[in-house]
Motif scaffolding. Sequence first.
Motif, mmCIF file in Angstrom:
data_model
loop_
_atom_site.group_PDB
_atom_site.id
_atom_site.type_symbol
_atom_site.label_atom_id
_atom_site.label_comp_id
_atom_site.label_asym_id
_atom_site.label_seq_id
_atom_site.Cartn_x
_atom_site.Cartn_y
_atom_site.Cartn_z
ATOM 1 N N ASN A 1 0.807 -1.215 0.000
ATOM 2 C CA ASN A 1 0.000 0.000 0.000
ATOM 3 C C ASN A 1 0.846 1.274 0.000
ATOM 4 O O ASN A 1 0.298 2.375 -0.108
ATOM 5 C CB ASN A 1 -0.920 0.007 1.227
ATOM 6 C CG ASN A 1 -1.917 -1.135 1.200
ATOM 7 O OD1 ASN A 1 -2.849 -1.137 0.411
ATOM 8 N ND2 ASN A 1 -1.722 -2.130 2.053
ATOM 9 N N PHE A 2 2.154 1.126 0.108
ATOM 10 C CA PHE A 2 3.062 2.269 0.073
ATOM 11 C C PHE A 2 3.558 2.481 -1.356
ATOM 12 O O PHE A 2 3.575 1.554 -2.164
ATOM 13 C CB PHE A 2 4.245 2.035 1.011
ATOM 14 C CG PHE A 2 3.888 2.157 2.459
ATOM 15 C CD1 PHE A 2 4.028 3.365 3.123
ATOM 16 C CD2 PHE A 2 3.401 1.068 3.171
ATOM 17 C CE1 PHE A 2 3.688 3.489 4.461
ATOM 18 C CE2 PHE A 2 3.050 1.174 4.509
ATOM 19 C CZ PHE A 2 3.197 2.396 5.157
ATOM 20 N N PRO A 3 3.980 3.704 -1.669
ATOM 21 C CA PRO A 3 4.495 3.957 -3.018
ATOM 22 C C PRO A 3 5.807 3.234 -3.264
ATOM 23 O O PRO A 3 6.560 2.935 -2.324
ATOM 24 C CB PRO A 3 4.681 5.479 -3.045
ATOM 25 C CG PRO A 3 4.814 5.878 -1.620
ATOM 26 C CD PRO A 3 3.959 4.923 -0.837
ATOM 27 N N GLU A 4 6.084 2.953 -4.534
ATOM 28 C CA GLU A 4 7.364 2.345 -4.894
ATOM 29 C C GLU A 4 8.510 3.240 -4.424
ATOM 30 O O GLU A 4 8.393 4.460 -4.397
ATOM 31 C CB GLU A 4 7.439 2.143 -6.409
ATOM 32 C CG GLU A 4 6.491 1.086 -6.923
ATOM 33 C CD GLU A 4 6.680 0.823 -8.414
ATOM 34 O OE1 GLU A 4 7.527 1.498 -9.036
ATOM 35 O OE2 GLU A 4 5.981 -0.057 -8.952
ATOM 36 N N GLY A 5 9.598 2.588 -4.058
ATOM 37 C CA GLY A 5 10.741 3.315 -3.526
ATOM 38 C C GLY A 5 10.746 3.413 -2.019
ATOM 39 O O GLY A 5 11.737 3.854 -1.421
ATOM 40 N N SER A 6 9.643 2.990 -1.371
ATOM 41 C CA SER A 6 9.598 3.021 0.099
ATOM 42 C C SER A 6 10.609 2.034 0.679
ATOM 43 O O SER A 6 10.916 1.000 0.079
ATOM 44 C CB SER A 6 8.189 2.677 0.593
ATOM 45 O OG SER A 6 7.256 3.655 0.190
ATOM 46 N N ILE A 7 11.111 2.375 1.855
ATOM 47 C CA ILE A 7 12.146 1.580 2.525
ATOM 48 C C ILE A 7 11.559 1.056 3.824
ATOM 49 O O ILE A 7 11.072 1.834 4.651
ATOM 50 C CB ILE A 7 13.385 2.452 2.802
ATOM 51 C CG1 ILE A 7 13.891 3.069 1.497
ATOM 52 C CG2 ILE A 7 14.477 1.644 3.493
ATOM 53 C CD1 ILE A 7 14.728 4.326 1.701
ATOM 54 N N HIS A 8 11.596 -0.260 4.021
ATOM 55 C CA HIS A 8 10.925 -0.888 5.155
ATOM 56 C C HIS A 8 11.951 -1.519 6.102
ATOM 57 O O HIS A 8 12.607 -2.507 5.754
ATOM 58 C CB HIS A 8 9.940 -1.945 4.661
ATOM 59 C CG HIS A 8 8.989 -1.434 3.619
ATOM 60 N ND1 HIS A 8 7.892 -0.666 3.935
ATOM 61 C CD2 HIS A 8 8.991 -1.551 2.264
ATOM 62 C CE1 HIS A 8 7.249 -0.342 2.820
ATOM 63 N NE2 HIS A 8 7.887 -0.869 1.795
ATOM 64 N N ILE A 9 12.097 -0.931 7.282
ATOM 65 C CA ILE A 9 12.954 -1.505 8.322
ATOM 66 C C ILE A 9 12.116 -2.459 9.160
ATOM 67 O O ILE A 9 11.053 -2.084 9.660
ATOM 68 C CB ILE A 9 13.550 -0.407 9.218
ATOM 69 C CG1 ILE A 9 14.540 0.455 8.423
ATOM 70 C CG2 ILE A 9 14.233 -1.011 10.438
ATOM 71 C CD1 ILE A 9 15.120 1.617 9.221
ATOM 72 N N ILE A 10 12.592 -3.690 9.306
ATOM 73 C CA ILE A 10 11.887 -4.698 10.110
ATOM 74 C C ILE A 10 12.795 -5.077 11.270
ATOM 75 O O ILE A 10 13.784 -5.787 11.101
ATOM 76 C CB ILE A 10 11.527 -5.936 9.275
ATOM 77 C CG1 ILE A 10 10.826 -5.529 7.976
ATOM 78 C CG2 ILE A 10 10.629 -6.871 10.082
ATOM 79 C CD1 ILE A 10 10.598 -6.681 7.005
#
Length: 293
Positions: free
Chosen positions: A74-83
């Motif tokens: 659901n986030f735009p492309e290029g988003s960075i996800h820290i888990i």
Amino acid sequence: MLFLLSRKRTIPLYIRMAIITLTTDFGEKDHFAGAVKGAIYSELSDIRIVDITHSIAPFHITEAAYIIQNAYKNFPEGSIHIIGVDSELTPETNHIAVKLENHYFICANNGIISLITRDIVPQEMVEINIHNRIITNFTVLDVFVQTACHIARGGTLGVIGKPISEIKPLTGIQPVVNKSQKQIIGNVIYVDNYGNVVSNITRKLFEDIGKGRPFKIEARRTQISKIHKSYSEAINFSLEKHKREEEGKKLAIFNSGDYIELAIYKSNPTTVGSAASLFGLDYRDAITINFED
């Protein structure tokens, strides 16, 4: 390179538009989530940070995988996800950065990403190798933040890691189909805030094996023979309200992630109960679907 003009300074466009999301098991009591955000802002003051959740059960990588799988798209492309779940660097668990559907994921190589990559081929994967430049015992705060900010600045994965071709699989949560193709044995992989029980049986698997045949979903002593399109579809609104079967109505749906979910209509775990409490189900408990000939 494109720039946005500002009275104070010139800001690269990719920094202005970047989003970093956080999914952790830090909870809300301690300083950890706030410290990570502060470290990101210290590097990139114009970044946008979105909390997906900090309420993952401690070290529960399956729960983290399910949530990030259903949130990131659901986030735009290029988003960075820290888990930041079970993220400590060990001799058996390294750190990875993965580019997938033009999103970037930074996490421990503990199986979290394998739930997503089961159906989608990553564009690029690297083992992060900047640890010798950073002294830390809080890798999310230091290593993951540095990696995310590097990507947000427009940096490539090859600068902060070496290419890898495989990641650790998330074992023990794949549904099993018997030889006669009459039964799927799945498991509970997540219990949500409403006490709804999510199985690891997808719509695709159900339809591929079921082929339109009648079926029964069985979980302990609970049996359900219909899957609804929504929670409210289980209620007959043509009846007067006092005649409807609403309170305690058990049902199954394909949820927003296209997994089979068992629920109680308008459940409340703290008052009337929920699917988890009333059916007696918890993580890894069996959910079986039997198909008729």
